[in-house]
Design an enzyme around this catalytic site. Structure first.
Site, PDB file in Angstrom:
ATOM      1  N   ASN A 224     -10.055  -0.417  -0.367  1.00 15.48           N
ATOM      2  CA  ASN A 224      -8.597  -0.301  -0.290  1.00 15.48           C
ATOM      3  C   ASN A 224      -8.011  -0.758  -1.627  1.00 15.48           C
ATOM      4  O   ASN A 224      -8.014  -1.952  -1.937  1.00 15.48           O
ATOM      5  CB  ASN A 224      -8.083  -1.162   0.866  1.00 15.48           C
TER       6      ASN A 224
ATOM      7  N   HIS B 167      -3.574   7.188   2.423  1.00 12.99           N
ATOM      8  CA  HIS B 167      -3.918   5.884   1.846  1.00 12.99           C
ATOM      9  C   HIS B 167      -5.290   5.490   2.386  1.00 12.99           C
ATOM     10  O   HIS B 167      -5.584   5.658   3.575  1.00 12.99           O
ATOM     11  CB  HIS B 167      -2.860   4.843   2.251  1.00 12.99           C
TER      12      HIS B 167
ATOM     13  N   CYS C  58       0.818  -1.231   0.000  1.00  8.94           N
ATOM     14  CA  CYS C  58       0.000   0.000   0.000  1.00  8.94           C
ATOM     15  C   CYS C  58       0.844   1.269   0.000  1.00  8.94           C
ATOM     16  O   CYS C  58       0.355   2.343  -0.349  1.00  8.94           O
ATOM     17  CB  CYS C  58      -0.936   0.011   1.195  1.00  8.94           C
TER      18      CYS C  58
HETATM   19  N1  ACO Z   1     -18.392  -9.004   8.488  1.00  8.04           N
HETATM   20  C1  ACO Z   1     -18.816  -9.254   9.719  1.00  8.04           C
HETATM   21  N2  ACO Z   1     -18.004  -9.540  10.756  1.00  8.04           N
HETATM   22  C2  ACO Z   1     -16.691  -9.572  10.510  1.00  8.04           C
HETATM   23  C3  ACO Z   1     -16.150  -9.321   9.238  1.00  8.04           C
HETATM   24  C4  ACO Z   1     -17.064  -9.029   8.190  1.00  8.04           C
HETATM   25  N3  ACO Z   1     -16.660  -8.753   6.932  1.00  8.04           N
HETATM   26  N4  ACO Z   1     -14.801  -9.411   9.290  1.00  8.04           N
HETATM   27  C5  ACO Z   1     -14.485  -9.711  10.564  1.00  8.04           C
HETATM   28  N5  ACO Z   1     -15.627  -9.827  11.295  1.00  8.04           N
HETATM   29  C6  ACO Z   1     -15.749 -10.144  12.718  1.00  8.04           C
HETATM   30  C7  ACO Z   1     -14.558 -10.914  13.237  1.00  8.04           C
HETATM   31  O1  ACO Z   1     -14.713 -12.295  12.994  1.00  8.04           O
HETATM   32  C8  ACO Z   1     -14.605 -10.583  14.720  1.00  8.04           C
HETATM   33  O2  ACO Z   1     -15.590 -11.399  15.327  1.00  8.04           O
HETATM   34  P1  ACO Z   1     -15.351 -12.006  16.815  1.00  8.04           P
HETATM   35  O3  ACO Z   1     -15.256 -10.789  17.696  1.00  8.04           O
HETATM   36  O4  ACO Z   1     -16.562 -12.831  17.026  1.00  8.04           O
HETATM   37  O5  ACO Z   1     -14.061 -12.779  16.732  1.00  8.04           O
HETATM   38  C9  ACO Z   1     -15.138  -9.146  14.738  1.00  8.04           C
HETATM   39  O6  ACO Z   1     -15.745  -8.923  13.452  1.00  8.04           O
HETATM   40  C10 ACO Z   1     -14.047  -8.106  14.946  1.00  8.04           C
HETATM   41  O7  ACO Z   1     -12.937  -8.403  14.107  1.00  8.04           O
HETATM   42  P2  ACO Z   1     -11.631  -7.511  14.093  1.00  8.04           P
HETATM   43  O8  ACO Z   1     -10.666  -8.084  13.110  1.00  8.04           O
HETATM   44  O9  ACO Z   1     -11.188  -7.282  15.490  1.00  8.04           O
HETATM   45  O10 ACO Z   1     -12.244  -6.141  13.515  1.00  8.04           O
HETATM   46  P3  ACO Z   1     -11.546  -4.743  13.369  1.00  8.04           P
HETATM   47  O11 ACO Z   1     -12.365  -3.732  14.047  1.00  8.04           O
HETATM   48  O12 ACO Z   1     -10.060  -4.791  13.681  1.00  8.04           O
HETATM   49  O13 ACO Z   1     -11.706  -4.455  11.798  1.00  8.04           O
HETATM   50  C11 ACO Z   1     -10.339  -4.491   9.816  1.00  8.04           C
HETATM   51  C12 ACO Z   1     -11.095  -5.315  10.851  1.00  8.04           C
HETATM   52  C13 ACO Z   1     -11.371  -3.661   9.065  1.00  8.04           C
HETATM   53  C14 ACO Z   1      -9.619  -5.429   8.877  1.00  8.04           C
HETATM   54  C15 ACO Z   1      -9.326  -3.526  10.510  1.00  8.04           C
HETATM   55  O14 ACO Z   1      -8.622  -4.245  11.485  1.00  8.04           O
HETATM   56  C16 ACO Z   1      -8.352  -2.883   9.548  1.00  8.04           C
HETATM   57  O15 ACO Z   1      -8.731  -2.050   8.742  1.00  8.04           O
HETATM   58  N6  ACO Z   1      -7.060  -3.205   9.678  1.00  8.04           N
HETATM   59  C17 ACO Z   1      -5.979  -2.522   8.940  1.00  8.04           C
HETATM   60  C18 ACO Z   1      -5.908  -2.939   7.513  1.00  8.04           C
HETATM   61  C19 ACO Z   1      -4.756  -2.252   6.832  1.00  8.04           C
HETATM   62  O16 ACO Z   1      -4.494  -1.072   7.027  1.00  8.04           O
HETATM   63  N7  ACO Z   1      -3.984  -2.988   6.024  1.00  8.04           N
HETATM   64  C20 ACO Z   1      -2.787  -2.404   5.440  1.00  8.04           C
HETATM   65  C21 ACO Z   1      -2.916  -2.235   4.005  1.00  8.04           C
HETATM   66  S1  ACO Z   1      -3.299  -3.709   3.101  1.00  8.04           S
HETATM   67  C22 ACO Z   1      -1.900  -4.045   2.090  1.00  8.04           C
HETATM   68  O17 ACO Z   1      -0.825  -3.604   2.357  1.00  8.04           O
HETATM   69  C23 ACO Z   1      -2.115  -4.924   0.868  1.00  8.04           C
END
Ligand code: ACO
Length: 326
Positions: free
Chosen positions: A283, A253, A113
């Site tokens: 993203n 980003h 990214c």
């Molecule tokens: N729909 C419904 N529920 C979901 C989904 C979904 N699509 N995805 C995850 N959940 C659930 C999980 O299973 C979890 O359930 P549990 O509590 O029963 O275990 C709950 O939601 C919370 O999951 P988390 O992973 O803790 O959710 P979070 O608030 O952290 O959000 C996310 C997830 C959106 C991925 C976030 O962590 C994020 O944006 N992370 C950073 C991503 C990023 O910046 N990546 C870098 C760039 S990518 C690259 O370089 C190619």
């Protein structure tokens, strides 16, 4: 010493749109969860006969058109991508061929990214040293080709697209004032596509395990991203002797609205000074900043003399920033 400046921008996204409602029919998720946790409403997805270089070439054509230049005027092409057409030739070479940039050297950069800002930083050095005079820097991705469509934790996040800029030497105040690139591989396994390359070559097992698709420790990545970006934006402004109040626009980003809000808050910026479009594109990794920049230019959000802060964080882990006087 010469400086570089951006003389034109362009972008392109594939026609097909996949909404959160569409995803509800594919995995156990909801429009509410996706919107609340990420800020994404829909994303563009490539068709079966489109590849990364097609999107990149179209973004490049838009930038060339807006600069009033021909492809043969370009002497450097850098494509930032982690989803290339193939291992080799580089996607940059495919773009060179598609647009007819016969006088250019062309190569790819992979910093996930953060890739576009890495590319911008490298192109800036080429121009500052007089090695080239017209650089085309493109961020282009087809991440939807590499997601596991049965994994709700990743498939809702990504989209496809490309953005491009053209850099030239600057003879006035309008310039790329500063770029910063950094990596820390301590958390290399937070975001990865483990299979299908030299470590675990393509095989029946790879396909069965779907290890040729994106694996991400989202929550862990989120925490490091927020912490790193908060320091990064403050340091970048300090390096340029600027105060947050002097910034016209933050162009982050577009990974997650909550990460962007935390960064803006750290700078005391109201969200009307932050460029946002992840609701429409998701993203798009290396493509997100140049797409957002192009949109900001085309919608009149940037005026000559404005200070713009660009920042990114991604797999590697990598991060980068750029400070531009437009
Ligand atoms: N729909 C419904 N529920 C979901 C989904 C979904 N699509 N995805 C995850 N959940 C659930 C999980 O299973 C979890 O359930 P549990 O509590 O029963 O275990 C709950 O939601 C919370 O999951 P988390 O992973 O803790 O959710 P979070 O608030 O952290 O959000 C996310 C997830 C959106 C991925 C976030 O962590 C994020 O944006 N992370 C950073 C991503 C990023 O910046 N990546 C870098 C760039 S990518 C690259 O370089 C190619």
């Amino acid at each position: 010493m010469l400086k570089s400046r951006i003389i034109a921008t362009g972008s392109f996204v594939p026609e097909k749109i996949l909404t959160n409602r569409d995803l509800e029919r594919m995995v156990d998720t909801s429009d509410e969860w996706i919107l609340e946790r990420t800020g994404i409403r829909e994303r563009h997805v490539v068709s079966k006969d489109e590849s990364t270089s097609d999107l990149a070439a179209e973004a490049a054509r838009q930038a060339l058109k807006s600069a009033g230049l021909k492809a043969k005027d370009i002497d450097l092409i850098i494509v930032a991508t982690c989803t290339p057409d193939m291992f080799f030739p580089s996607t940059a070479c495919m773009v060179q061929h598609k647009i007819g940039a016969v006088h250019a050297a062309a190569f790819d950069i992979n910093a996930a990214c953060s890739g576009f800002l890495y590319g911008l930083s490298v192109a800036d050095k080429f121009i500052r040293t007089g090695t080239c005079t017209r650089a085309l820097v493109i961020g282009a991705e087809t991440l939807t080709r590499f997601v596991d469509w049965e994994d709700r934790t990743t498939c809702v996040l990504f989209g496809d697209g490309a953005g491009a800029v053209i850099l030239e030497p600057s003879d006035d105040e309008s310039a790329l004032l500063y770029t910063h690139i950094k990596s820390d591989a301590e958390y290399w396994d937070y975001i990865q596509i483990p299979g299908g390359a030299s470590k675990e070559p393509a095989s029946k097992t790879v396909l069965e395990k779907r290890s040729n698709t994106i694996r991400m420790k989202g929550n862990e990545t989120f925490k490091v991203a927020v912490k790193t970006l908060e320091t990064l934006v403050v340091d970048t402004l300090e390096q340029c002797n600027l105060k947050p109040s002097q910034l016209a626009l933050l162009i982050p980003h577009q990974a997650n609205l909550r990460i962007i809000q935390a960064t803006a808050k750290r700078l005391g910026l109201s969200m009307d000074r932050v460029m946002l479009n992840l609701d429409r594109y998701g993203n798009t990794s290396a493509a997100s900043i140049p797409i957002a920049l192009d949109e900001a230019v085309r919608t009149g959000r940037i005026r000559r003399g404005d200070y713009l802060l660009l920042e990114a964080f991604g797999a590697g882990l990598t991060w980068a920033s750029a400070l531009i006087k437009w």
